[in-house]
Scaffold this active site. Structure first.
Site, PDB file in Angstrom:
ATOM      1  N   HIS A 299       3.489   3.298  -8.708  1.00  0.00           N
ATOM      2  CA  HIS A 299       3.128   2.227  -9.258  1.00  0.00           C
ATOM      3  C   HIS A 299       4.774   1.115  -9.401  1.00  0.00           C
ATOM      4  CE1 HIS A 299      -0.656   1.866  -7.587  1.00  0.00           C
ATOM      5  NE2 HIS A 299      -0.903   2.854  -8.338  1.00  0.00           N
TER       6      HIS A 299
ATOM      7  N   LEU B 140      12.588 -19.740  -3.696  1.00  0.00           N
ATOM      8  CA  LEU B 140      11.651 -18.705  -2.914  1.00  0.00           C
ATOM      9  C   LEU B 140      10.499 -18.945  -4.001  1.00  0.00           C
ATOM     10  CD1 LEU B 140      10.560 -16.674  -0.636  1.00  0.00           C
ATOM     11  CD2 LEU B 140      10.540 -15.226  -2.893  1.00  0.00           C
TER      12      LEU B 140
ATOM     13  N   ARG C 178       0.643   8.815 -10.043  1.00  0.00           N
ATOM     14  CA  ARG C 178       0.477   7.447  -9.128  1.00  0.00           C
ATOM     15  C   ARG C 178       1.216   6.780  -9.685  1.00  0.00           C
ATOM     16  NH1 ARG C 178      -2.983   7.249  -5.619  1.00  0.00           N
ATOM     17  NH2 ARG C 178      -3.485   5.169  -6.291  1.00  0.00           N
TER      18      ARG C 178
ATOM     19  N   ARG D  16       1.010  -5.284   6.310  1.00  0.00           N
ATOM     20  CA  ARG D  16       0.864  -4.138   5.494  1.00  0.00           C
ATOM     21  C   ARG D  16       1.298  -2.703   5.331  1.00  0.00           C
ATOM     22  NH1 ARG D  16      -5.965  -2.733   3.759  1.00  0.00           N
ATOM     23  NH2 ARG D  16      -4.899  -0.666   2.694  1.00  0.00           N
TER      24      ARG D  16
ATOM     25  N   SER E  88      -5.996  -6.136  -6.702  1.00  0.00           N
ATOM     26  CA  SER E  88      -7.069  -6.851  -6.188  1.00  0.00           C
ATOM     27  C   SER E  88      -8.700  -6.302  -7.365  1.00  0.00           C
ATOM     28  CB  SER E  88      -7.652  -6.093  -4.646  1.00  0.00           C
ATOM     29  OG  SER E  88      -8.278  -5.126  -5.281  1.00  0.00           O
TER      30      SER E  88
ATOM     31  N   ASP F 278       1.144  -1.205   0.005  1.00  0.00           N
ATOM     32  CA  ASP F 278      -0.065  -0.008  -0.454  1.00  0.00           C
ATOM     33  C   ASP F 278       0.965   1.160   0.043  1.00  0.00           C
ATOM     34  OD1 ASP F 278      -2.683   0.884   0.170  1.00  0.00           O
ATOM     35  OD2 ASP F 278      -3.022   1.158   2.295  1.00  0.00           O
TER      36      ASP F 278
ATOM     37  N   ASN G 162       1.767   3.321  -2.472  1.00  0.00           N
ATOM     38  CA  ASN G 162       2.397   4.126  -3.964  1.00  0.00           C
ATOM     39  C   ASN G 162       2.039   4.687  -4.798  1.00  0.00           C
ATOM     40  OD1 ASN G 162       3.655   1.264  -4.236  1.00  0.00           O
ATOM     41  ND2 ASN G 162       2.599   0.186  -5.175  1.00  0.00           N
ATOM     42  N   GLY G 163       0.616   5.263  -4.698  1.00  0.00           N
ATOM     43  CA  GLY G 163       0.264   5.929  -5.482  1.00  0.00           C
ATOM     44  C   GLY G 163      -0.031   8.025  -4.278  1.00  0.00           C
TER      45      GLY G 163
END
Length: 235
Positions: free
Chosen positions: A29, A123, A25, A180, A57, A12, A14-15
């Site tokens: 990203h 990973l 924005r 987060r 999402s 959360d 980025n923008g």
């Protein structure tokens, strides 16, 4: 220090990070995608075996069309980069979410990426794209309902294990730790089933500024938790 086996991250800020710098924005990203690459490498070095990130999402389609288009363009580029990174670091990459909602060329790149990396032993990296926790649960229920209708599964055989096997994350251990960024205190429809016993860590650091040191802080906080899983811990 005990290392969480599986870390999930909601990327959360980025923008907001870009806006604070007077940039569009999409610049945020782009920088956020670079941070993902760094954290994948650092997480594996630290001993984390599974890393899952919330990239796009089901609700993100409601953003302005120019931003969605820019995100899809960035996704196309990132999938190419991710393939190279996976080859270099032996990452096993898996995409979570309803791929049917993505353009055909993106679905093809996802298929190629998953196929090319499925035997890698580094990973285990999961990217949630066109993903929503409620949608995942509904799709899983639909899969099981179809099996019942076909007569290959009885209602009595719908157990927790059977339901987990129908989820996008089948075969992946539940997250031990959810992170987060950017000071939001909610999970936003992410891994609703899988986060039942996860520890949560919230930070005010925006995702593009998230570093190895920030990841270490989250793991340190995780180590300070008393994880009982419903059992009485002996004093």
């Amino acid at each position: 220090m005990q290392m969480p086996k599986h870390v999930a991250i909601i990327l959360d800020g980025n923008g907001r990070w870009a806006k604070a710098k007077g940039r569009p924005r999409n610049y945020g990203h782009i920088q956020g995608a670079k941070t993902v690459e760094v954290i994948c490498e650092e997480a594996w070095k630290m001993g984390i075996e599974y890393l899952t990130v919330y990239a796009f999402s089901t609700e993100n389609w409601n953003r302005p069309s120019d931003e969605v288009n820019a995100l899809m363009k960035l996704l196309r580029s990132y999938l190419k980069t991710c393939l190279k990174t996976a080859e270099k670091n032996k990452m096993c990459v898996r995409i979570l979410g309803d791929k049917r909602g993505l353009d055909a060329d993106i679905r093809k790149r996802i298929e190629e990426l998953e196929e090319a990396t499925k035997e890698n032993t580094g990973l285990h990296f999961q990217i949630a794209l066109n993903y929503g926790g409620r949608d995942e649960i509904v799709r899983a229920a639909g899969k099981l309902a179809t099996l019942v209708k076909e007569g290959t599964l009885s209602p009595q055989e719908i157990t927790v294990e059977a339901f987990e096997g129908a989820l996008d994350t089948a075969g992946i251990p539940d997250p031990d730790l959810l992170i987060r960024t950017c000071n939001e205190l909610r999970i936003s429809n992410f891994l609703l089933w899988q986060l039942a016993y996860s520890e949560f860590y919230f930070t005010d650091v925006a995702w593009p500024d998230f570093t190895k040191e920030e990841l270490e802080k989250a793991v340190e906080a995780y180590n300070g938790r008393d994880r009982r899983f419903g059992l009485i811990k002996e004093e």
